[in-house]
Design an enzyme around this catalytic site. Structure first.
Site, short mmCIF file in Angstrom:
data_model
loop_
_atom_site.label_atom_id
_atom_site.label_comp_id
_atom_site.label_asym_id
_atom_site.label_seq_id
_atom_site.Cartn_x
_atom_site.Cartn_y
_atom_site.Cartn_z
N GLY A 35 0.81 -1.23 0.00
CA GLY A 35 0.00 0.00 0.00
C GLY A 35 0.84 1.26 0.00
O GLY A 35 0.57 2.19 0.76
N ARG A 38 0.74 5.92 -1.95
CA ARG A 38 0.55 7.25 -1.35
C ARG A 38 0.69 7.17 0.17
O ARG A 38 0.91 6.09 0.73
CB ARG A 38 -0.81 7.83 -1.74
CG ARG A 38 -1.98 7.03 -1.22
CD ARG A 38 -3.30 7.79 -1.33
NE ARG A 38 -4.26 7.19 -0.44
CZ ARG A 38 -5.39 6.61 -0.85
NH1 ARG A 38 -5.69 6.58 -2.14
NH2 ARG A 38 -6.22 6.09 0.02
N ASN A 113 1.86 -2.22 5.49
CA ASN A 113 1.34 -0.86 5.68
C ASN A 113 -0.08 -0.68 5.14
O ASN A 113 -0.81 0.17 5.63
CB ASN A 113 2.29 0.12 4.97
CG ASN A 113 1.69 1.49 4.81
OD1 ASN A 113 1.64 2.28 5.75
ND2 ASN A 113 1.20 1.79 3.60
N TYR A 178 -11.72 -1.33 12.94
CA TYR A 178 -10.34 -0.84 12.78
C TYR A 178 -9.51 -1.18 14.02
O TYR A 178 -8.39 -1.70 13.92
CB TYR A 178 -10.38 0.67 12.54
CG TYR A 178 -9.05 1.31 12.19
CD1 TYR A 178 -8.52 1.16 10.91
CD2 TYR A 178 -8.36 2.08 13.12
CE1 TYR A 178 -7.30 1.77 10.57
CE2 TYR A 178 -7.16 2.68 12.79
CZ TYR A 178 -6.63 2.53 11.51
OH TYR A 178 -5.43 3.13 11.18
P1 NAI Z 1 -3.78 6.03 2.84
O1 NAI Z 1 -5.23 5.74 2.66
O2 NAI Z 1 -3.27 7.38 2.51
O3 NAI Z 1 -2.91 4.95 2.06
C1 NAI Z 1 -3.18 3.56 2.16
C2 NAI Z 1 -2.69 2.88 0.90
O4 NAI Z 1 -3.01 1.48 0.99
C3 NAI Z 1 -3.37 3.41 -0.37
O5 NAI Z 1 -2.41 3.68 -1.36
C4 NAI Z 1 -4.31 2.28 -0.77
O6 NAI Z 1 -4.57 2.21 -2.16
C5 NAI Z 1 -3.55 1.07 -0.26
N1 NAI Z 1 -4.39 -0.11 -0.10
C6 NAI Z 1 -5.66 -0.16 0.40
N2 NAI Z 1 -6.12 -1.42 0.36
C7 NAI Z 1 -5.13 -2.18 -0.17
C8 NAI Z 1 -5.01 -3.56 -0.46
N3 NAI Z 1 -6.01 -4.43 -0.23
N4 NAI Z 1 -3.85 -4.02 -1.00
C9 NAI Z 1 -2.83 -3.16 -1.26
N5 NAI Z 1 -2.90 -1.84 -1.01
C10 NAI Z 1 -4.03 -1.35 -0.47
O7 NAI Z 1 -3.48 5.65 4.38
P2 NAI Z 1 -2.29 6.12 5.33
O8 NAI Z 1 -2.79 7.20 6.21
O9 NAI Z 1 -1.04 6.33 4.56
O10 NAI Z 1 -2.14 4.82 6.25
C11 NAI Z 1 -1.17 3.82 6.04
C12 NAI Z 1 -1.23 2.83 7.20
O11 NAI Z 1 -1.00 3.53 8.43
C13 NAI Z 1 -2.59 2.15 7.34
O12 NAI Z 1 -2.41 0.81 7.73
C14 NAI Z 1 -3.26 2.94 8.46
O13 NAI Z 1 -4.22 2.19 9.14
C15 NAI Z 1 -2.04 3.25 9.33
N6 NAI Z 1 -2.25 4.39 10.22
C16 NAI Z 1 -2.53 5.63 9.72
C17 NAI Z 1 -2.72 6.69 10.59
C18 NAI Z 1 -3.04 8.07 10.12
O14 NAI Z 1 -3.29 8.94 10.98
N7 NAI Z 1 -2.98 8.36 8.83
C19 NAI Z 1 -2.63 6.51 12.05
C20 NAI Z 1 -2.33 5.16 12.46
C21 NAI Z 1 -2.14 4.15 11.56
#
Ligand code: NAI
Length: 270
Positions: A35, A38, A113, A178
């Site tokens: 993932g 982005r 991720n 979640y």
């Molecule tokens: P985001 O939504 O900006 O990026 C997530 C990425 O994962 C996207 O590019 C999406 O296309 C990809 N993705 C989604 N489903 C997928 C799948 N089945 N297979 C492959 N790729 C897939 O999210 P962000 O904020 O960058 O989060 C990244 C990680 O960090 C996540 O696991 C999130 O739960 C975790 N996180 C984020 C926080 C935040 O405040 N943004 C806080 C705590 C944890």
């Protein structure tokens, strides 16, 4: 063993900001990130390349985001390739890791991720919302870790890094799916650390707090402000601040750190 000769620290001081660029910490290593087109995953990919790693990354589609990241990483002088792969799908994960091993020859670190949210109060949460979050956030960790395990076992080394959340530790109203998925990642990490420690394979979780990405940018301003008020550092974190901890866990600097959860949250949760 981590060699000091390969650890080159560049300290740049400009105005009141201090930028520390750590190079060579991941030299000769291959890092796989799910993932990563982005958000936090993208920042992790860029920081890994800065540290000298070759980077294999996945996302759902081979789109412009993925192509631009591939180009950006390659320009940094490392080998980089993006793979369209659904981390929640067992077969797709297995096939992708097989291709990565063919292309890169090894896997030194896996960063799980990929993640989504489908928030709702338990009363209104649908089975689809529950299943989607558990499959993408938690099943993906099983799929990808299982897929890299054979390669790491034959290398007699490896570092698995699971991007969990403070919500997985403390819970959050409106996020039972979640929180359960992120708590599951922590239990998974501790168990893998105990199971594979003897084979020199480490497994840790990172629990970010409020990080400013597309996932959180869509929240209304008043909700964001209420989060910031609860954070002792009075701000959200950046994807780069999470990526810094990934570099530590992927590198030999953390060679005796396993089974742990490291919070990156400005003391929101201690
Ligand atoms: P985001 O939504 O900006 O990026 C997530 C990425 O994962 C996207 O590019 C999406 O296309 C990809 N993705 C989604 N489903 C997928 C799948 N089945 N297979 C492959 N790729 C897939 O999210 P962000 O904020 O960058 O989060 C990244 C990680 O960090 C996540 O696991 C999130 O739960 C975790 N996180 C984020 C926080 C935040 O405040 N943004 C806080 C705590 C944890």
């Amino acid at each position: 063993m981590f060699s000091l000769e390969t650890f080159v620290l560049f300290l740049f001081c400009s105005n009141k900001q201090i930028h520390i660029r750590i190079m060579k910490l991941l030299d000769q290593k291959t890092v796989v990130i799910t993932g990563a087109a982005r958000g936090i995953g993208r920042a992790i990919a860029i920081k890994c390349a800065e540290a000298g790693a070759n980077v294999a990354f996945t996302d759902l589609n081979y789109d412009d985001n993925m192509k631009s990241l591939e180009a950006e990483l390659t320009k940094m002088g490392v080998k980089a390739k993006g793979y369209a792969s659904n981390a929640s799908n067992f077969e797709s994960s297995n096939e992708t890791v097989t291709k990565i091993v063919e292309d890169f020859g090894r896997v030194d670190a896996l960063v799980n991720n990929a993640g989504i949210t489908r928030d709702n109060l338990l009363m209104r949460m649908t089975e689809e919302q529950w299943d989607a979050v558990i499959n993408v956030n938690l099943k993906s960790v099983f799929n990808m870790t299982k897929a890299v395990q054979k390669t790491m076992l034959s290398q007699r080394s490896g570092s698995i890094i699971n991007i969990s959340s403070v919500v997985g530790v403390g819970g959050n109203a409106g996020q039972v799916n979640y929180a359960a998925s992120k708590a599951g990642m922590i239990g998974f990490s501790k168990s893998v650390a105990k199971e594979l420690g003897v084979r020199n394979i480490r497994c840790n979780a990172i629990a970010p707090g409020f990080i400013i990405t597309d996932m959180t940018a869509q929240l209304p301003e008043d909700v964001k402000k209420s989060w910031y008020d609860k954070i002792p550092m009075k701000r959200g974190g950046t994807p780069e601040e999470v990526a810094g901890v990934v570099i530590f866990l992927a590198s030999d600097l953390s060679s005796y750190v396993t089974g742990q959860t490291i919070h990156v949250c400005g003391a929101m949760q201690t």
